[in-house]
Design a protein around this motif. Structure first.
Motif, PDB file in Angstrom:
ATOM      1  N   GLY A 159       0.785  -1.228   0.000  1.00 20.48           N
ATOM      2  CA  GLY A 159       0.000   0.000   0.000  1.00 20.48           C
ATOM      3  C   GLY A 159       0.816   1.276   0.000  1.00 20.48           C
ATOM      4  N   ASP A 160       2.132   1.161  -0.187  1.00 24.98           N
ATOM      5  CA  ASP A 160       2.968   2.359  -0.260  1.00 24.98           C
ATOM      6  C   ASP A 160       2.863   2.975  -1.646  1.00 24.98           C
ATOM      7  N   VAL A 161       2.883   4.303  -1.700  1.00 22.95           N
ATOM      8  CA  VAL A 161       2.850   5.005  -2.977  1.00 22.95           C
ATOM      9  C   VAL A 161       4.276   5.098  -3.507  1.00 22.95           C
ATOM     10  N   ALA A 162       4.537   4.416  -4.631  1.00 23.27           N
ATOM     11  CA  ALA A 162       5.879   4.384  -5.207  1.00 23.27           C
ATOM     12  C   ALA A 162       6.085   5.460  -6.257  1.00 23.27           C
ATOM     13  N   TRP A 163       4.994   5.867  -6.903  1.00 21.91           N
ATOM     14  CA  TRP A 163       5.094   6.827  -8.012  1.00 21.91           C
ATOM     15  C   TRP A 163       3.730   7.463  -8.200  1.00 21.91           C
ATOM     16  N   LYS A 164       3.750   8.754  -8.507  1.00 27.26           N
ATOM     17  CA  LYS A 164       2.475   9.447  -8.692  1.00 27.26           C
ATOM     18  C   LYS A 164       2.673  10.552  -9.722  1.00 27.26           C
ATOM     19  N   TYR A 165       1.772  10.582 -10.691  1.00 23.97           N
ATOM     20  CA  TYR A 165       1.846  11.542 -11.797  1.00 23.97           C
ATOM     21  C   TYR A 165       0.557  12.327 -11.862  1.00 23.97           C
ATOM     22  N   GLU A 166       0.653  13.639 -11.862  1.00 19.68           N
ATOM     23  CA  GLU A 166      -0.514  14.500 -11.962  1.00 19.68           C
ATOM     24  C   GLU A 166      -0.611  15.064 -13.373  1.00 19.68           C
ATOM     25  N   GLY A 167      -1.750  14.872 -14.018  1.00 21.87           N
ATOM     26  CA  GLY A 167      -1.950  15.414 -15.348  1.00 21.87           C
ATOM     27  C   GLY A 167      -1.891  16.934 -15.346  1.00 21.87           C
ATOM     28  N   ALA A 168      -1.406  17.487 -16.449  1.00 21.04           N
ATOM     29  CA  ALA A 168      -1.268  18.937 -16.556  1.00 21.04           C
ATOM     30  C   ALA A 168      -2.561  19.573 -17.049  1.00 21.04           C
ATOM     31  N   ASN A 169      -2.802  20.782 -16.617  1.00 17.82           N
ATOM     32  CA  ASN A 169      -3.911  21.605 -17.132  1.00 17.82           C
ATOM     33  C   ASN A 169      -5.252  20.879 -17.065  1.00 17.82           C
ATOM     34  N   GLN A 170      -5.501  20.247 -15.933  1.00 16.56           N
ATOM     35  CA  GLN A 170      -6.769  19.562 -15.679  1.00 16.56           C
ATOM     36  C   GLN A 170      -7.054  18.462 -16.714  1.00 16.56           C
ATOM     37  N   GLU A 171      -6.007  17.797 -17.156  1.00 17.68           N
ATOM     38  CA  GLU A 171      -6.189  16.644 -18.040  1.00 17.68           C
ATOM     39  C   GLU A 171      -7.004  15.570 -17.325  1.00 17.68           C
TER      40      GLU A 171
END
Length: 434
Positions: A402-414
């Motif tokens: 349950g550990d977060v290894a990687w997280k990507y946030e989309g740009a410009n409200q993608e």
């Protein structure tokens, strides 16, 4: 000095091409084509929120824009190492095949049936962006939508809505007025464009609204049939299939039924004639549901616990990776605005009236900030991690603990329909030349 050099370089280069940004869309003869970016920068981009190299898998992510005109491959630093731009909006799903082709659903320009997720056009796209095959499936009374899959025999399996006229619906015990739209599954041979198999949900309904009309029965006594008057979403788009997956070993099809908050299992071993009946096929149920789970209230079953409140992507874990034979499902969690991903242990296909038919949830992940009320999905990685598409946000990679290894946030409200994972040495990546 820099400006003079840049102007000189562009003047020379323009003899054979133009000096333009990689961010500009590239369109050739109206066909979708690729627009690669291949940055050498090893540093994570600003889109990377969590970056734990010791925990995440070194692999690529195919990010599928939700109903948009582009999709791209990300590395774990958040760089787009390959991008495709299309001349039509996507009708949701897009898959990268081993040979480097894309298989995708695309939107027809002027649909008569236009519920969210509509498509109408299916394409196989070559690595150079040219269209290898195109198949149109739409009219005033039906349209392909959402999801599709390439079967081991090379045929394409996809979902479609079909119109049931008001009079026909009411004559068959539907409680309400107006046209309704039910679901079909279609298998087409791309070599001949012949439809070789069909399944219609309308052939497998039950109603206890009017005992003088066809299809009457006690819903709770008929778990293999579809309660046509279960309309939790209060819409003419009664069921809203939004995902499918094919199980070659069992020759069955799994579909997520968003407005029933269930996964249904359908026998693919039937002929089309058997698929319209209640007997036949490997499971001798014809086209009736051979199993279902997620929301027993959808068939008036008081036994078993409801686990889905809207759901997407019934992703069977295959290929011998951790969890092989189980299924990942994205539970949108619209009952309390918090999503979760569940790993389901698929049992023997036993479905009984007034009995707890629900499977075991053997792993799950949630977080107070994880919530997408629609779209989304999850895939299991080769190292045992789980890659989650939170459709209205971006992507999470989660370890088994349950550990977060990687997280990507989309740009410009993608927003993203879904994501898929590819190792650097996979045939798909090699055939793209990455």
């Amino acid at each position: 000095m820099y400006n003079k050099f840049f102007i000189l370089a562009c003047s020379i280069f323009i003899l054979s091409t133009s000096c333009s940004s990689n961010d500009d869309p590239i369109i050739s003869s109206g066909n979708p084509v690729e627009n690669p970016e291949q940055p050498n920068d090893p540093e994570p981009t600003d889109n990377i929120v969590v970056y734990e190299p010791d925990l995440f898998e070194d692999s690529y992510v195919l990010a599928i824009e939700n109903g948009g005109t582009k999709s791209y491959i990300l590395n774990k630093e958040g760089h787009k190492v390959k991008q495709w731009n299309f001349n039509k909006n996507m009708g949701q799903d897009l898959e990268l095949l081993d040979n480097g082709q894309l298989l995708g659903m695309f939107k027809v320009d002027t649909p008569v049936i236009s519920f969210p997720g509509y498509g109408g056009i299916i394409r196989l796209i070559n690595p150079d962006g040219s269209i290898d095959w195109e198949f149109e499936y739409y009219s005033d009374n039906y349209i392909s939508h959402h999801d599709l899959d390439r079967l081991p025999n090379g045929n394409i399996l996809f979902i479609a809505w079909e119109r049931i006229e008001t009079e026909v619906a009411q004559q068959n015990g539907v409680d309400g007025g107006g046209n309704i739209f039910t679901e079909t599954l279609i298998e087409v041979n791309p070599e001949t464009d012949e439809i070789v198999w069909k399944w219609h949900s309308w052939d497998h309904i039950v109603q206890e609204f009017d005992n003088t009309l066809p299809n009457y029965g006690i819903v709770s006594d008929n778990p293999h049939l579809i309660n046509i008057n279960y309309n939790e979403a209060s819409t003419s788009n009664l069921m809203h299939f939004n995902g499918l997956d094919y199980d070659e070993e069992k020759d069955v099809i799994y579909v997520t039924v968003n407005y029933y908050s269930e996964v249904w299992v359908i026998d693919h071993s039937t002929t089309t004639a058997e698929a319209s009946e209640h007997v036949g096929g490997n499971y001798n149920r014809g086209g009736d549901l051979i199993y279902r789970f997620g929301n027993p209230t959808a068939y008036n079953n008081m036994e078993g616990e409801r686990i889905f409140y809207n759901c997407h992507f019934p992703n069977l874990i295959e290929g011998g990776i951790p969890g092989h034979g189980n299924m990942l499902v994205y539970n949108n969690g619209n009952n309390f605005s918090q999503s979760s991903v569940m790993e389901i242990e698929i049992p023997l296909f036993s479905l009984n009236p007034n009995f707890n038919n629900e499977p075991n949830v053997i792993w799950s992940f949630t977080d107070p900030s994880l919530y997408s009320p629609f779209i989304s999905g999850a895939v299991r990685l080769n190292n045992g991690n789980t890659l989650i598409c939170e459709g209205t946000y971006g992507f999470w990679e989660i370890t088994p603990n349950g550990d977060v290894a990687w997280k990507y946030e989309g740009a410009n409200q993608e927003s993203f329909w879904r994501c898929y994972n590819y190792l650097p040495n996979s045939d798909a990546i090699i055939n793209l030349g990455l």
